[in-house]
Scaffold this active site. Sequence first.
Site, short mmCIF file in Angstrom:
data_model
loop_
_atom_site.label_atom_id
_atom_site.label_comp_id
_atom_site.label_asym_id
_atom_site.label_seq_id
_atom_site.Cartn_x
_atom_site.Cartn_y
_atom_site.Cartn_z
N GLY A 221 0.82 -1.25 0.01
CA GLY A 221 0.04 0.12 -0.03
C GLY A 221 1.08 1.34 0.05
O GLY A 221 1.71 1.21 0.64
N GLY B 174 -0.62 4.59 0.49
CA GLY B 174 -1.35 5.86 0.93
C GLY B 174 -0.35 6.49 1.98
O GLY B 174 0.91 6.27 2.00
N LEU B 175 -1.20 7.13 2.93
CA LEU B 175 -0.18 8.03 3.78
C LEU B 175 0.64 7.37 4.66
O LEU B 175 1.73 7.57 4.90
CB LEU B 175 -1.01 8.85 4.66
CG LEU B 175 -1.85 10.32 3.93
CD1 LEU B 175 -2.79 10.66 4.80
CD2 LEU B 175 -0.64 10.82 3.31
N GLY C 248 1.42 3.70 4.12
CA GLY C 248 2.64 2.94 3.39
C GLY C 248 3.41 3.65 2.63
O GLY C 248 4.65 3.53 2.60
N SER D 173 -17.00 17.21 2.89
CA SER D 173 -16.08 17.30 3.70
C SER D 173 -16.59 17.60 5.14
O SER D 173 -17.75 18.75 5.24
CB SER D 173 -14.86 18.40 3.34
OG SER D 173 -14.28 18.61 4.69
N ARG E 128 -18.73 12.58 14.42
CA ARG E 128 -19.50 11.84 13.17
C ARG E 128 -20.63 10.89 13.71
O ARG E 128 -21.62 10.88 13.08
CB ARG E 128 -18.51 11.20 12.40
CG ARG E 128 -17.78 12.32 11.73
CD ARG E 128 -16.59 11.62 10.87
NE ARG E 128 -15.70 12.70 10.24
CZ ARG E 128 -14.56 12.54 9.36
NH1 ARG E 128 -14.20 11.24 9.44
NH2 ARG E 128 -13.94 13.42 9.12
N HIS F 214 -17.91 5.10 5.74
CA HIS F 214 -16.66 6.04 5.23
C HIS F 214 -15.36 5.52 5.86
O HIS F 214 -14.32 5.49 4.97
CB HIS F 214 -16.93 7.27 5.99
CG HIS F 214 -15.96 8.56 5.99
ND1 HIS F 214 -15.38 8.85 4.53
CD2 HIS F 214 -14.97 9.00 6.60
CE1 HIS F 214 -14.54 9.59 4.42
NE2 HIS F 214 -14.21 9.94 5.84
N ARG G 89 -13.82 7.49 14.95
CA ARG G 89 -12.57 8.30 14.74
C ARG G 89 -13.13 9.64 14.38
O ARG G 89 -14.24 10.29 13.69
CB ARG G 89 -11.91 7.74 13.24
CG ARG G 89 -10.60 8.90 12.95
CD ARG G 89 -9.93 8.29 11.75
NE ARG G 89 -10.94 8.24 10.74
CZ ARG G 89 -11.13 9.31 9.94
NH1 ARG G 89 -11.03 10.47 10.32
NH2 ARG G 89 -11.93 9.14 8.76
N LEU H 9 -5.61 11.15 8.76
CA LEU H 9 -4.34 11.49 8.13
C LEU H 9 -3.28 11.67 8.90
O LEU H 9 -1.99 11.03 8.89
CB LEU H 9 -4.60 12.89 7.19
CG LEU H 9 -5.70 13.05 6.38
CD1 LEU H 9 -5.81 14.49 5.83
CD2 LEU H 9 -5.74 11.87 5.42
#
Lengths: 648, 247
Positions: free
Chosen positions: A42, A44-45, A47, A286, A339, A410, A444, A450
């Site tokens: 991976g 992404g941020l 990996g 967002s 959320r 999500h 979360r 991030l």
Amino acid sequence: MAFKLDAKIPAGELAQKWSNHKAAIKVVSPANKRKLDIIVIGTGLGGGAAAASLGELGYNVKVFCIQDSPRRAHSIAAQGGINAAKNYQNDNDSVYRLFYDTIKGGDYRAREANVYRLAEVSNLIIDQCVAQGVPFAREYGGLLANRSFGGAQVSRTFYARGQTGQQLLLGAYAALNKEIAAGTVKSYPRHEMLDLVIENGEARGIIARNLVTGEIERYGAHAVVLASGGYGNVFFLSTNAMGSNGSAAFQCYRKGAGFANPCFTQIHPTCIPKHGTQQSKLTLMSESLRNDGRIWVPKKLEDVKALRAGTLKPSEIAEEDRDYYLERRYPAFGNLVPRDVASRAAKERCDAGFGVNETGLAVFLDFKTAIARLGKDIIKQRYGNLFDMYEEITDVSPYEEPMQIFPAVHYTMGGIWVDYNLMTTIPGLYAIGEANFSDHGANRLGASALMQGLADGYFVLPYTIGDYLSHKIQAPKVDTNTPAFEEAEKAVRAKIAKLMSIQGKQSVDDIHKRLGNIMWENVGMARSKESLTKAIAEIKALRAEFWKDVKVVGDPMSFNVELEKALRLADFLELGELMARDALNREESCGGHFRVEHQTEEGEADRDDEHFAYAAVWEYKGMDAEPEMTKEPLNFEFVHLAKRNYKD
Amino acid sequence: MNFTLKIWRQKDAKSKGGFETYKVSDISEDTSFLEMLDILNNDLIHAGKEPVAFDHDCREGICGMCSLHIDGKAHGPGQGATTCQIYMRKFKDGATITIEPWRSAAFPVIKDLVVNRGAYDQILQAGGFISVRTNSVPDANAIPIPKADADEAMDAAACIGCGACAATCKNGSAMLFVAARVSSLAKLPQGRVEGARRAKAMVAKMDELGFGNCTNTGACQAECPKSISIAHIARLNREFLSAKFED
């Protein structure tokens, strides 16, 4: 055999744990790092940052992604921002406050030590990203700007317009490119991990499929890092990218890695509502919009009727006839509640008949007050691209009429169990970012995904993995011509052959949509013993149907998207059941996990700390066998377990 | 809505491709262009035929994976939008729609509508980064950066690396892509340090990989789904020339 879980949390004061631990763990000398190989799954941020940082340290890194370039990992789609405890706004933020907000936001189902470390390194992330050239939003004085996100009363979110994830990922990707150019990292795009290889109880490599040629390939390493993201696509419709999947993580689970809290799924409150049966995914708006947008439904049912009939525009409804239900129920946090709370409140109003579109499954997010206060230009500066995206999809301008929003799947807080070093129950196998379970508990907070991905990738794993690899400095290169690799490859080939041979009547998507429906109806925002039992039975039946009736066309030894999807769905069909089992076991409501049997009189989540203050870690026992659950008790030494209160 | 689709089919990089015609019916105007292709593919699978391969992932216009020439236009009708953000209401009911892969020699076809854009990765590997080590950096607020500069850097950094610019350019030039990265970093003090080296290395790699030269037609800017301005190409040229003068 149940797991013997040791979270390896360092002793001592909360604020000293990470420093003490870093001082205590071993390091690997530069000469020895050159001899050690690491596989990262991976880009992404998590990996991307890990692969770049490990390469920079001198390890030999191989990094794999399913997309055509590392830059396209789904972290790129994160819009709103990244949290850090910089206190640049002088609003009395601190590492402790970020830690506390995250623990509380997660409804006290995360480990204190991990979350504190996350808050502690958060500031380093912002420094790192700025140095990489990430163009964060700035004030006129040239210093960094911040905004607010749900579950916090301070402004600690750093952002780059509505494209924060993209900019952070481009930073990590640039760092990765630097290492690819230096020859320390080798990139394998369009490659998918299909199995984990274990020898003598340790992770030794992977079996991957080259998605262009269809070749099945073997790769060996002294350690494997799983950074493959979350499994929200089990619901078919979610905000995840189409290719996002749980398969790499699921292969690790199948091979003996514990899977923790699989039922903890985040339903995001502000997504564009579903429009029909031809839809392939849901689009997120967002959370940053909740800084200035106010959420409401009409107070009167006759207004709801008129809205649905199209005889009344939302902007024509008078102030006194609007129910700003979040501001009404949660005065202290208002529209910026976490959320899970915002999603449930929307569902409550829609269930009561106040949903504002034809399907009855939508509420308003209104910018009228903010436009009156700040002017259209400022709103455009802040949210212009989101407003444009909304108008493109729905044909309605949010400058004129309120947006319609509804909750959608999500993010998955659950994931592969890891200890404080981010190592799984399989020695040499690590899991970072959304792929692990460690930091977000049962819910979360916005702008924290991030933060976690980059914290793990840049600042935690590169240190902790050295402790394990320091014992491998005399180990030779991993030989992939061994019985373990042979067997794993054979099993992968057999699975592919089986899928190709069925040639049934239903496409992969036909079955995936049915799975998604079972999950959303029974394992979604409101869960009960009855719905979960039903889901388990239905998923089992659907899985059996899949293995008898799926139709995969084309040649497996070529670029074959249907085969890719079939392999992923086969795992979702087991993972969905695991999620339902975990939700059934957890006889309490906490964060995103809401059991209708366990709610207060006001309809709030009723947590049961006496019986459920633990992480449920599941062990695979076979496709149709019941998995075994081991508890990792969560000991709260530093925060007082309290009922979450966003009212005052 | 009903449509006739003329789609480029090509078995693999080595095979010769050609157009095939398909019909899709009962498409809602709220359906996205890629969802329409999903529906076609599901029909093809049920008929035992191979579905059309196309790249896509986030379907929110940010990952840069989707990449179609629709009726001769990169990313189809509509300004500032990727293919995944096109909705069928943009087309006339009954229309015939032609769908092709990116048309660029630097992006060879892998299958059907899927191309290899590895050349863009290679250009960035040549110098599209700031050489900082993890954890070896000053405080984020140590260097104030004028808001206008940061905003301009962000304008350029919005590039999603989709390849529409090179695929649209009659010269097959990747200048807008290269300029977006060079310009974004050049606007920031932390990017200035390696500015000259970066511009030279990235331009050299772009030339080596067979991308064409820029003749300022502006087609790239018109088709860029992120509306990146060719003003950044001017900055790239300035960076490149001043780097050459330093030699």
